[in-house]
Write a protein that holds these residues in place. Structure first.
Motif, PDB file in Angstrom:
ATOM      1  N   CYS A   1      28.894   3.762   8.900  1.00  0.00           N
ATOM      2  CA  CYS A   1      29.201   2.629   8.004  1.00  0.00           C
ATOM      3  C   CYS A   1      27.997   2.291   7.128  1.00  0.00           C
ATOM      4  O   CYS A   1      28.150   2.025   5.929  1.00  0.00           O
ATOM      5  CB  CYS A   1      29.625   1.410   8.815  1.00  0.00           C
TER       6      CYS A   1
ATOM      7  N   ARG B   1      30.959  10.195   8.578  1.00  0.00           N
ATOM      8  CA  ARG B   1      32.005   9.887   9.552  1.00  0.00           C
ATOM      9  C   ARG B   1      31.422  10.017  10.948  1.00  0.00           C
ATOM     10  O   ARG B   1      30.416  10.686  11.149  1.00  0.00           O
ATOM     11  CB  ARG B   1      33.223  10.787   9.369  1.00  0.00           C
ATOM     12  N   GLN B   2      32.077   9.393  11.860  1.00  0.00           N
ATOM     13  CA  GLN B   2      31.628   9.400  13.241  1.00  0.00           C
ATOM     14  C   GLN B   2      32.707  10.074  14.074  1.00  0.00           C
ATOM     15  O   GLN B   2      33.897   9.881  13.840  1.00  0.00           O
ATOM     16  CB  GLN B   2      31.389   7.954  13.695  1.00  0.00           C
ATOM     17  N   THR B   3      32.290  10.886  14.993  1.00  0.00           N
ATOM     18  CA  THR B   3      33.217  11.501  15.946  1.00  0.00           C
ATOM     19  C   THR B   3      32.550  11.490  17.309  1.00  0.00           C
ATOM     20  O   THR B   3      31.353  11.234  17.409  1.00  0.00           O
ATOM     21  CB  THR B   3      33.608  12.930  15.507  1.00  0.00           C
ATOM     22  N   GLU B   4      33.319  11.723  18.321  1.00  0.00           N
ATOM     23  CA  GLU B   4      32.776  11.636  19.676  1.00  0.00           C
ATOM     24  C   GLU B   4      32.833  12.977  20.378  1.00  0.00           C
ATOM     25  O   GLU B   4      33.777  13.735  20.211  1.00  0.00           O
ATOM     26  CB  GLU B   4      33.572  10.616  20.499  1.00  0.00           C
TER      27      GLU B   4
ATOM     28  N   SER C   1      28.572   6.047  20.973  1.00  0.00           N
ATOM     29  CA  SER C   1      29.568   6.023  19.902  1.00  0.00           C
ATOM     30  C   SER C   1      29.479   4.787  18.998  1.00  0.00           C
ATOM     31  O   SER C   1      29.573   4.920  17.772  1.00  0.00           O
ATOM     32  CB  SER C   1      30.963   6.144  20.515  1.00  0.00           C
ATOM     33  N   PRO C   2      29.286   3.574  19.543  1.00  0.00           N
ATOM     34  CA  PRO C   2      29.180   2.412  18.645  1.00  0.00           C
ATOM     35  C   PRO C   2      28.011   2.520  17.663  1.00  0.00           C
ATOM     36  O   PRO C   2      28.132   2.133  16.498  1.00  0.00           O
ATOM     37  CB  PRO C   2      28.995   1.229  19.605  1.00  0.00           C
TER      38      PRO C   2
ATOM     39  N   TYR D   1      28.988   5.025  14.984  1.00  0.00           N
ATOM     40  CA  TYR D   1      29.951   4.428  14.045  1.00  0.00           C
ATOM     41  C   TYR D   1      29.232   3.497  13.069  1.00  0.00           C
ATOM     42  O   TYR D   1      29.466   3.526  11.874  1.00  0.00           O
ATOM     43  CB  TYR D   1      31.047   3.674  14.809  1.00  0.00           C
ATOM     44  N   ARG D   2      28.348   2.681  13.595  1.00  0.00           N
ATOM     45  CA  ARG D   2      27.574   1.775  12.728  1.00  0.00           C
ATOM     46  C   ARG D   2      26.764   2.557  11.706  1.00  0.00           C
ATOM     47  O   ARG D   2      26.710   2.199  10.537  1.00  0.00           O
ATOM     48  CB  ARG D   2      26.658   0.887  13.563  1.00  0.00           C
TER      49      ARG D   2
END
Length: 160
Positions: free
Chosen positions: A10, A21-24, A2-3, A6-7
């Motif tokens: 961005c 966008r980031q989702t898990e 996930s990190p 997310y990066r």
């Protein structure tokens, strides 16, 4: 992973000017999966970061998702390394380069960040000329009141 995801979101937003966008997983499988499975996604792509260190339940969900979303543009990125940290670093390096390559393909300078610079200049202006008390800021024919509540809201934006 996930990190790293997310990066990457961005970096896509900043370097290439593309919405991301980031989702898990597993959360994505509860709500977002409906939209991915119903709508043709010519303008969207799903990137799934995988790791040998992922939980077996997550691996099962990724496999199911890969098979279920046959109408979508999707890629699985198997992150390399001998530890989870190495997998995260691998993902960060690969995706940083991908965000820069996408920017160049879109004829965008990946180091140009005018909106971020404009925001910082605005925040510096507020700090210099509207540091305390209540005042009116006027710019481009628009005016608004600057008070402690406004400064606190802007400060929270800056900290993000």
């Amino acid at each position: 992973m996930s990190p790293a995801a997310y990066r990457f979101a961005c970096q896509l937003n900043e370097n290439s000017g593309r919405f991301a966008r980031q989702t898990e997983i597993p959360e994505m499988n509860h709500n977002e999966i409906v939209a991915w499975s119903l709508e043709p996604n010519e303008k969207h792509a799903l990137l799934i970061f995988t790791s040998q260190f992922s939980n077996s339940l997550i691996k099962s969900r990724i496999e199911w998702l890969s098979n279920e979303l046959d109408n979508s543009t999707k890629w699985l990125i198997e992150c390399e390394g001998n530890s989870l940290l190495e997998n995260l670093l691998y993902a960060s390096i690969i995706t940083d380069w991908a965000s820069i390559a996408l920017a160049l393909l879109m004829n965008k300078n990946p180091s140009e960040m005018k909106s971020i610079i404009d925001l910082k200049e605005f925040l510096n202006h507020l700090n210099e000329y509207h540091k305390a008390g209540i005042s009116t800021h006027t710019q481009s024919g628009c005016s608004f009141t600057v008070d402690d509540e406004f400064r606190n809201r802007i400060k929270k934006l800056y900290e993000k």
